[in-house]
Design an enzyme around this catalytic site. Structure first.
Site, PDB file in Angstrom:
ATOM      1  N   LYS A 124       0.771  -1.130   0.080  1.00 21.68           N
ATOM      2  CA  LYS A 124      -0.017   0.044   0.108  1.00 21.68           C
ATOM      3  C   LYS A 124       0.892   1.291  -0.073  1.00 21.68           C
ATOM      4  CE  LYS A 124      -4.480   0.693   0.175  1.00 21.68           C
ATOM      5  NZ  LYS A 124      -5.488  -0.145  -0.257  1.00 21.68           N
ATOM      6  N   ASP A 164      -6.739   4.145  -4.778  1.00 15.18           N
ATOM      7  CA  ASP A 164      -7.571   3.790  -3.476  1.00 15.18           C
ATOM      8  C   ASP A 164      -8.380   4.996  -3.241  1.00 15.18           C
ATOM      9  OD1 ASP A 164      -7.627   1.844  -1.225  1.00 15.18           O
ATOM     10  OD2 ASP A 164      -7.535   3.489  -0.219  1.00 15.18           O
ATOM     11  N   PHE A 237     -19.544   8.449  -1.620  1.00 10.85           N
ATOM     12  CA  PHE A 237     -20.182   8.597  -3.074  1.00 10.85           C
ATOM     13  C   PHE A 237     -18.977   8.338  -4.047  1.00 10.85           C
ATOM     14  CE2 PHE A 237     -19.430  12.696  -1.239  1.00 10.85           C
ATOM     15  CZ  PHE A 237     -18.692  13.441  -2.211  1.00 10.85           C
ATOM     16  N   GLY A 238     -17.648   7.870  -3.847  1.00 16.16           N
ATOM     17  CA  GLY A 238     -16.684   7.802  -4.346  1.00 16.16           C
ATOM     18  C   GLY A 238     -16.775   6.403  -5.341  1.00 16.16           C
ATOM     19  N   ASN A 239     -15.729   5.799  -5.996  1.00 17.64           N
ATOM     20  CA  ASN A 239     -15.706   4.819  -7.039  1.00 17.64           C
ATOM     21  C   ASN A 239     -16.441   3.816  -6.511  1.00 17.64           C
ATOM     22  OD1 ASN A 239     -13.600   2.446  -7.710  1.00 17.64           O
ATOM     23  ND2 ASN A 239     -14.193   3.666  -9.378  1.00 17.64           N
ATOM     24  N   VAL A 240     -16.018   3.432  -5.338  1.00 16.80           N
ATOM     25  CA  VAL A 240     -16.460   1.924  -4.511  1.00 16.80           C
ATOM     26  C   VAL A 240     -17.997   2.115  -4.548  1.00 16.80           C
ATOM     27  CG1 VAL A 240     -16.610   0.570  -2.590  1.00 16.80           C
ATOM     28  CG2 VAL A 240     -14.460   1.474  -3.525  1.00 16.80           C
ATOM     29  N   ALA A 241     -18.427   3.119  -3.825  1.00 16.91           N
ATOM     30  CA  ALA A 241     -20.036   3.484  -3.692  1.00 16.91           C
ATOM     31  C   ALA A 241     -20.782   3.368  -5.027  1.00 16.91           C
ATOM     32  CB  ALA A 241     -20.321   4.860  -2.849  1.00 16.91           C
ATOM     33  N   TRP A 242     -20.066   4.118  -5.999  1.00 15.94           N
ATOM     34  CA  TRP A 242     -20.825   4.157  -7.347  1.00 15.94           C
ATOM     35  C   TRP A 242     -20.796   2.910  -7.867  1.00 15.94           C
ATOM     36  CZ3 TRP A 242     -17.612   3.121 -11.739  1.00 15.94           C
ATOM     37  CH2 TRP A 242     -17.864   3.488 -13.029  1.00 15.94           C
TER      38      TRP A 242
HETATM   39  N1  GLU Z   1      -7.296  -0.085  -3.273  1.00 17.13           N
HETATM   40  C1  GLU Z   1      -7.878  -1.262  -3.879  1.00 17.13           C
HETATM   41  C2  GLU Z   1      -7.885  -2.160  -2.427  1.00 17.13           C
HETATM   42  O1  GLU Z   1      -7.845  -1.664  -1.237  1.00 17.13           O
HETATM   43  C3  GLU Z   1      -7.405  -2.023  -5.094  1.00 17.13           C
HETATM   44  C4  GLU Z   1      -6.028  -2.231  -4.825  1.00 17.13           C
HETATM   45  C5  GLU Z   1      -5.250  -2.648  -6.565  1.00 17.13           C
HETATM   46  O2  GLU Z   1      -6.085  -2.724  -7.326  1.00 17.13           O
HETATM   47  O3  GLU Z   1      -4.259  -3.003  -6.375  1.00 17.13           O
HETATM   48  O4  GLU Z   1      -7.954  -3.457  -2.679  1.00 17.13           O
END
Ligand code: GLU
Length: 447
Positions: A124, A164, A237-242
């Site tokens: 990360k 992320d 309301f970001g990418n994941v929520a979308w």
């Molecule tokens: N940030 C995302 C996660 O928490 C995706 C990580 C990625 O695609 O490498 O899993």
């Protein structure tokens, strides 16, 4: 191994690294019993090695804002574990980013990636850069300055960052542009989440949210329930929520809330396609305000300042925003309002007290590392396409994502089924991921 002893040592060594210690404690508590049945793990000190990142890069990022003023931030890349594959995990740009946050995320990523069935280690990175209120030009200059340092640490067979919180397609584009210039190679496999015309996988932007809903479907099916007609509360309301909203709608559920740092939008008749599209505009504006949805759709969304998504009655709660966003009090409010399932989509979205409350009060609960693994899994599929210099159709990627989420659910059931027949998804996910990484570390010797 005794969780208590290891935690006491880590607390003394890393006082104040709250999120990191919380994530380690949860995993160790889950795996202690199984681990102690394997004396070979104990002899090789697998746990002691696994809780420490392989290495941490820290660097200064200096850039110039639109007023011509010099700005300085800190950049990080934490390469946590490479037992089962090259380091893999996202980059987070958020004002609160610090080593504790990235260590927790890198640690979680290691087990999550192991669950995906694909060969990826855990990592990360990110920066304390705050995208809120920044212009596109400022974001570009920051990404370029960040990559000026990061590029030395990454590579398609070494470490593959992605997005992320605060890092989406726009940022990955700027980051890749600078990487390409520095490396003098068109090495698309070095980052995932790229644009679909230049090496990105179809469905990667939607994948975390879609995967979360596929996992939820599997979980509900296992419990003899159906998502059709369920009311769903989503935070963020970001990418994941979308992505989660798109798939929830497609599966016949009704999204009755989305939220932001400023408050919640209740949507009594359920979110529409037009509103979901508007979430992208809100994210691109860098305003970080969910109230904008109610301003744009005043007949459909009612904004309440200072409230969370968990104050809106629902059947299923989907935390999609940030770690520790759902407290024990929120869990109690959800239950009192009729909620019977919570699938954590954000990484460590629920506080330990909330998880404990759900598990002991008949609310189905599954942890982020299982529920949200569809994002990184599709990154893994993007890496495969890049290595083969091909691109799959949306149908092919979606079928593979379906298969992976089903298999993650099966692993949770295999390792998490309790004597009474119920499934402890926290235990199941942690043990399944841990065993795979531990076995690989053992076979690779003391390194
Ligand atoms: N940030 C995302 C996660 O928490 C995706 C990580 C990625 O695609 O490498 O899993």
């Amino acid at each position: 191994m005794k969780t208590q002893d290891i935690m006491a040592r880590l607390q003394a060594k890393y006082p104040g690294e709250k999120e990191y210690l919380q994530a380690v404690q949860e995993v160790l508590e889950s795996v202690e019993e199984v681990y102690n049945q394997h004396p070979e793990f104990e002899k090789a000190k697998i746990v002691e090695r696994m809780v420490e990142p392989d290495r941490i890069f820290t660097f200064r990022v200096t850039w110039v804002d639109d007023q011509g003023e010099v700005q300085t931030n800190t950049g990080y890349r934490i390469q946590f574990n490479s037992a089962i594959g090259p380091y893999k995990g996202g980059l987070r740009f958020h004002r609160m980013v610090n080593p504790s946050m990235l260590k927790f995320l890198g640690f979680e990523q290691t087990f999550k990636n192991a669950l995906t069935t694909l060969p990826m280690g855990g990592a990360k990175g990110g920066s304390d850069f705050d995208p809120k209120g920044k212009t596109d030009a400022e974001i570009m200059r920051f990404c370029q300055a960040f990559m000026l340092e990061l590029w030395q640490c990454i590579g398609p067979d070494q470490d593959i960052p992605a997005g992320d919180v605060g890092v989406g397609g726009r940022e990955i584009g700027f980051l890749y542009g600078m990487y390409k210039k520095l490396a003098r190679e068109y090495n698309t496999g070095v980052l995932t989440g790229k644009g679909s015309t230049w090496g990105g996988s179809i469905l990667r932007p939607e994948a975390t949210g879609f995967g979360a809903l596929y996992f939820t479907q599997n979980l509900l099916h296992h419990a003899g329930k159906d998502i059709q007609g369920c009311k769903v509360a989503v935070s963020g309301f970001g990418n994941v929520a979308w992505g989660a909203c798109i798939k929830a709608l497609e599966l016949g559920a009704k999204v009755v809330a989305i939220s932001g740092p400023d408050g919640v939008c209740a949507i009594p008749d359920g979110i529409t396609k037009e509103m979901i599209d508007y979430m992208l505009v809100m994210r691109a504006s860098n305003r970080d305000r969910v109230e904008d949805m109610a301003t744009r759709f005043p007949d459909k969304a009612q904004f309440t300042a200072g409230k969370k998504a968990w104050s809106v009655p629902c059947d299923i709660a989907l935390p999609c925003a940030f770690q520790n966003e759902l407290s024990e009090d929120d869990a109690k409010e959800l239950k009192a309002n009729g909620c019977w399932c919570c699938c954590e989509v954000s990484n460590m979205g629920c506080q330990p007290g909330a998880i404990h409350y759900f598990q002991h009060n008949g609310v189905l609960f599954a942890p982020g590392k299982a529920v949200n693994a569809g994002g990184v899994a599709t990154s893994g599929l993007e890496m495969t396409q890049n290595a083969e210099h091909i691109s799959w159709s949306g149908k092919e990627v979606d079928e593979k994502l379906h298969f992976i989420m089903k298999s993650i659910h099966e692993q949770c059931v295999k390792f998490g089924t309790q004597p009474d027949g119920s499934v402890d998804y926290v235990k199941g996910a942690n043990i399944a991921g841990f065993m795979k990484v531990a076995q690989a570390m053992l076979e690779q010797g003391t390194i």
